[in-house]
Enzyme design. Structure first.
Site, mmCIF file in Angstrom:
data_model
loop_
_atom_site.group_PDB
_atom_site.id
_atom_site.type_symbol
_atom_site.label_atom_id
_atom_site.label_comp_id
_atom_site.label_asym_id
_atom_site.label_seq_id
_atom_site.Cartn_x
_atom_site.Cartn_y
_atom_site.Cartn_z
ATOM 1 N N HIS A 27 -20.595 -56.649 23.580
ATOM 2 C CA HIS A 27 -21.391 -55.473 23.939
ATOM 3 C C HIS A 27 -22.684 -55.508 23.133
ATOM 4 O O HIS A 27 -22.651 -55.747 21.931
ATOM 5 C CB HIS A 27 -20.593 -54.200 23.629
ATOM 6 C CG HIS A 27 -21.180 -52.967 24.220
ATOM 7 N ND1 HIS A 27 -22.364 -52.439 23.790
ATOM 8 C CD2 HIS A 27 -20.748 -52.161 25.211
ATOM 9 C CE1 HIS A 27 -22.634 -51.346 24.501
ATOM 10 N NE2 HIS A 27 -21.671 -51.156 25.372
ATOM 11 N N ARG A 48 -28.730 -46.375 26.302
ATOM 12 C CA ARG A 48 -29.750 -47.130 27.038
ATOM 13 C C ARG A 48 -29.907 -46.586 28.448
ATOM 14 O O ARG A 48 -30.997 -46.545 29.009
ATOM 15 C CB ARG A 48 -29.372 -48.619 27.078
ATOM 16 C CG ARG A 48 -29.751 -49.354 25.800
ATOM 17 C CD ARG A 48 -29.231 -50.778 25.808
ATOM 18 N NE ARG A 48 -27.771 -50.798 25.727
ATOM 19 C CZ ARG A 48 -26.999 -51.566 26.458
ATOM 20 N NH1 ARG A 48 -27.513 -52.380 27.340
ATOM 21 N NH2 ARG A 48 -25.683 -51.520 26.320
#
Lengths: 219, 546
Positions: free
Chosen positions: B316, B336
């Site tokens: 990740h 994000r």
């Protein structure tokens, strides 16, 4: 970051650990067998590493999550071993068919809730600092939206259940209210439309569309 | 590497207007040069088992090719329980399977290593994919997933999951799971949707930024209240049970509380043991739950279940890099998705933050490898510009990124002022046991659901597809397994298959004293042989003295 070592007592054992370590990291690094009272290891969402903490110079015992609590010199820590109390509050969400019954249902499934004596034990026990007692009160009064919000960040560690002398099991009451509200009222319109399209066979997936690779561009 | 103070000054000078760096690398090249699957331990061919010759991450290969933890003598006289369905694993996939099977009238035993609900599911933050929007479709969901997975997935599994999405959401709502809506109007309102990296339409449904916690507490309560499910906490599976034809007929579980083995005979066995992040492959920190030690994968392979994509893991992009004691902990992709930018030590952006995870992670590793990362107290990473996001969306921390605010507090930083330092963290096992549309493995009687299974995510999983996968396939496996409830039990149930396995290991020149699965990470300080007093038992069984 300092490399200072502190010494503390975990589960009756003297342990040395860097001052930045969490309680659970210190316990594991000292050779303690870690096969229970452990879960998400730092995110603070599973509630499995609940522990009683007494800090040096204080007579108070606080309830904390060992994965989120940094060690301190002179700290004394005891894990609150997992416990699975019998479930006196049994219900079947599917039998709740309409919102009009919600007050009766709360009273029927959690009859002890109305006899809360406001001792505050649940509030002190909550490692997340939720207004547990207030949440119980909201639920009893039928202010279900307020109750739902109080328990929104509950991690179901069961410490309030352990602490309640009236056996209200506040976190389970909170979850009951939350589940009932979602199951009874959440009917998103685009979801209903999409389900109808799929179930009527109007929408399917054609797996041949990916035969030619989609152009992968620069990142 | 650029020292923190200097990097922070560069970030602040840019004041949100970061130039985009372009080094001209195409996606395939970026992955080849910087993804840990390609630059970490070189994949090795498996030496034994049904996939002999298939490339596998080396540390995983070593674990897959271990000897069993127990021998026949260790379980002689052990208590035996009988059930229709045995589910191993208490996360989302296991609970979905157990609830569905019990709902069909089957008797279910759910055995779990830690406590019910202790799993990666509870830690999932971002959300769950389901194509419900008018601007979206299951077709798009299928195509996005297949493409993000580098066209390695089983198309039929992906298509089925994409079509299952909306019904999975309805099932969860019926169980009492809440989802965020636009304008807080539940009846007839609209679900709030976010765009996952690699998607062509907003498709992530969520409950704030702790969707997994909301899902897991609902599933845990539903399982706990169901009369058809008996939960065995603190009972890791240490071997599967086989009949005389090599089919799976249950498992040997070890009770950590009573220090003894229990045989659970079942008509069907559903492995839902999760992934392998706690193996810390290639030396990476992990975002995974403590229990993610690949137990089910090892047991299934030993019994002959086919695996796939065992050389592919997801790192990740945004694990915590600093402070060191929190390294590996996850900052949700939701940050994000909301618009937070990644910035290197020179105050430049270097990747479209919403590209698939393997691309973004590789780009971060590239920045660090080429000296444009940020160094602080011996930790390296890049900035996640949370202050910049807060300037654009002032209430974002209070309303949607609640967990991020909590995390920043633990890192002892003020997220409105100071950026987080992030570095990729081992997050997901892309491959696993090959399954069909009902979750059936190639071994008769054995189902695998959730992260232990493979074929759905190809070589890279999209955000939100894990939570969908566990519900979609968990329910299907539970329903299919429940159809067996009227069949007779196999007449034999033992661990005979390990003798054949031991022969294979010996023939391949592999040692018999390396045993697996690990059950707990090394820092759990757990040794099954010592805990169960196996040496003493074996000696006693052979007529020796304790």
């Amino acid at each position: 970051m300092s490399d200072d070592k502190v010494s503390l007592v975990i589960e009756g054992r003297e342990v040395e650990a860097p001052s930045t370590a969490s309680i659970i990291q210190a316990y594991s690094a000292s050779g303690g067998q870690l096969v229970t009272n452990v879960g998400c290891m730092g995110q603070g969402v599973c509630g499995s590493c609940r522990c009683m903490v007494r800090r040096e110079g204080s007579r108070d015992v606080t309830m904390e999550l060992a994965c989120e609590t940094p060690v301190e010199a002179g700290m004394q820590v005891a894990f609150v071993s997992y416990f699975q109390p019998k479930r006196p509050h049994v219900y079947d969400l599917e039998t709740l068919t309409g919102g009009w019954q919600i007050l009766d249902a709360i009273d029927e499934v959690f009859p002890q809730a109305k006899s809360c004596r406001h001792c505050g034990g649940c509030d002190r026990a909550c490692p997340r600092g939720l207004d547990v007692q207030k949440g119980v009160e909201y639920a009893v009064q039928g202010d279900v939206l307020a109750a739902k919000d109080v328990f929104s960040e509950c991690i179901m560690c069961n410490l309030c259940t352990l602490a309640c002398p009236e056996r209200i099991r506040p976190n389970h009451l909170g979850l009951f209210v939350r589940r009932a509200l979602a199951a009874l009222t959440l009917r998103p319109v685009e979801l209903m439309r999409r389900l109808r399209q799929i179930e009527s066979g109007a929408l399917t997936v054609d797996t041949s569309t990916v035969d030619a690779p989609r152009q992968e561009r620069r990142p | 590497m650029i020292p923190y103070a200097e990097a922070l000054a560069a970030l602040r000078r840019a004041g949100g207007a970061y130039p985009m760096r372009d080094d001209g690398l195409a996606v395939a090249e970026l992955l080849q040069r910087h993804h840990p699957d390609n630059i970490g331990g070189k994949p090795v061919p498996l030496a034994v088992g049904v996939n002999a010759g298939m490339l596998c991450q080396p540390e995983v290969a070593a674990l897959l090719q271990t000897n069993a933890l127990i021998d026949d003598v260790d379980i002689a006289g052990a208590e035996t329980l009988n059930t229709d369905i045995l589910v191993i694993g208490g996360g989302g996939a296991g609970c979905a399977a157990a609830l569905t099977a019990a709902g069909e009238g089957a008797r279910v035993i759910l055995a779990t290593k830690l406590l019910l609900g202790d799993s990666n599911t509870v830690m999932a933050e971002g959300g769950i994919q389901a194509a419900v929007g008018e601007d979206d479709s299951p077709q798009r969901h299928f195509e996005d997933t297949y493409t993000a997975g580098h066209r390695a997935a089983d198309r039929d599994l992906v298509a089925q999951m994409a079509l299952d999405g909306p019904d999975a959401i309805r099932w969860l709502i019926k169980l009492g799971m809440a989802f965020d809506t636009v304008e807080d109007r539940p009846f007839g309102g609209s679900l709030k949707r976010k765009t996952p990296g690699g998607a062509t339409a907003p498709r992530i449904l969520s409950y704030r930024d702790f969707t997994g916690l909301e899902m897991m507490r609902v599933l845990r309560e539903a399982v706990g209240l169901h009369r058809g499910v008996q939960v065995m906490d603190r009972c890791p599976a240490v071997e599967l049970l086989s009949d005389d034809r090599g089919g799976c007929v249950g498992a040997v579980v070890y009770s950590l509380e009573h220090h003894r083995f229990v045989l659970v005979r079942a008509r069907r066995t559903i492995l839902a043991t999760g992934g392998s992040g706690r193996l810390h492959l290639n030396g990476f920190p992990t975002s995974n739950h403590y229990g993610a030690t690949a137990d089910g994968l090892v047991l299934a392979y030993r019994m002959g279940a086919k695996l796939r994509e065992m050389d592919s893991y997801q790192y990740h992009p945004t694990g915590i890099a600093h402070p060191a004691h929190l390294a590996g902990g996850l900052i949700s992709e939701a940050a994000r998705s909301e618009g937070a930018k990644l910035v290197n030590g020179l105050g430049e952006r270097f990747v479209d933050e919403l590209k698939p995870r393997d691309v973004v992670a590789s780009a971060i590793l590239r920045e660090c490898a080429e000296g444009r990362g940020v160094a602080r107290d011996g930790q390296a990473g890049v900035f996640l510009d949370v202050p910049g996001l807060v300037r654009e969306k002032p209430d974002v921390l209070a309303s949607t990124l609640v967990s991020l605010a909590h995390l920043a507090a633990k890192c002892r930083i003020d997220p409105t002022e100071e950026p987080m330092i992030v570095y990729p963290t081992l997050h997901y096992q892309n491959g696993g046991v090959a399954i069909d549309g009902s979750g059936r493995a190639s071994v008769p009687g054995l189902f695998c659901v959730g992260e232990v299974s493979g074929g759905i995510h190809g070589r890279n999983r999209m955000m939100g597809n894990a939570l969908l996968d566990i519900i979609s396939f968990g329910r299907r496996a539970g329903a299919k397994a429940a159809e067996s409830a009227t069949e007779p039990y196999a007449s034999r149930a033992g661990i005979g298959h390990i003798h054949d396995w031991q022969r294979q290991l010996t023939l391949a020149g592999l040692p018999l004293d390396a045993r697996g699965p690990h059950v707990f990470p090394a820092y759990g300080n757990f040794d099954l042989a010592a805990d169960a007093r196996l040496t003493a038992r074996r000696a006693a069984a052979q007529g020796g003295r304790r």
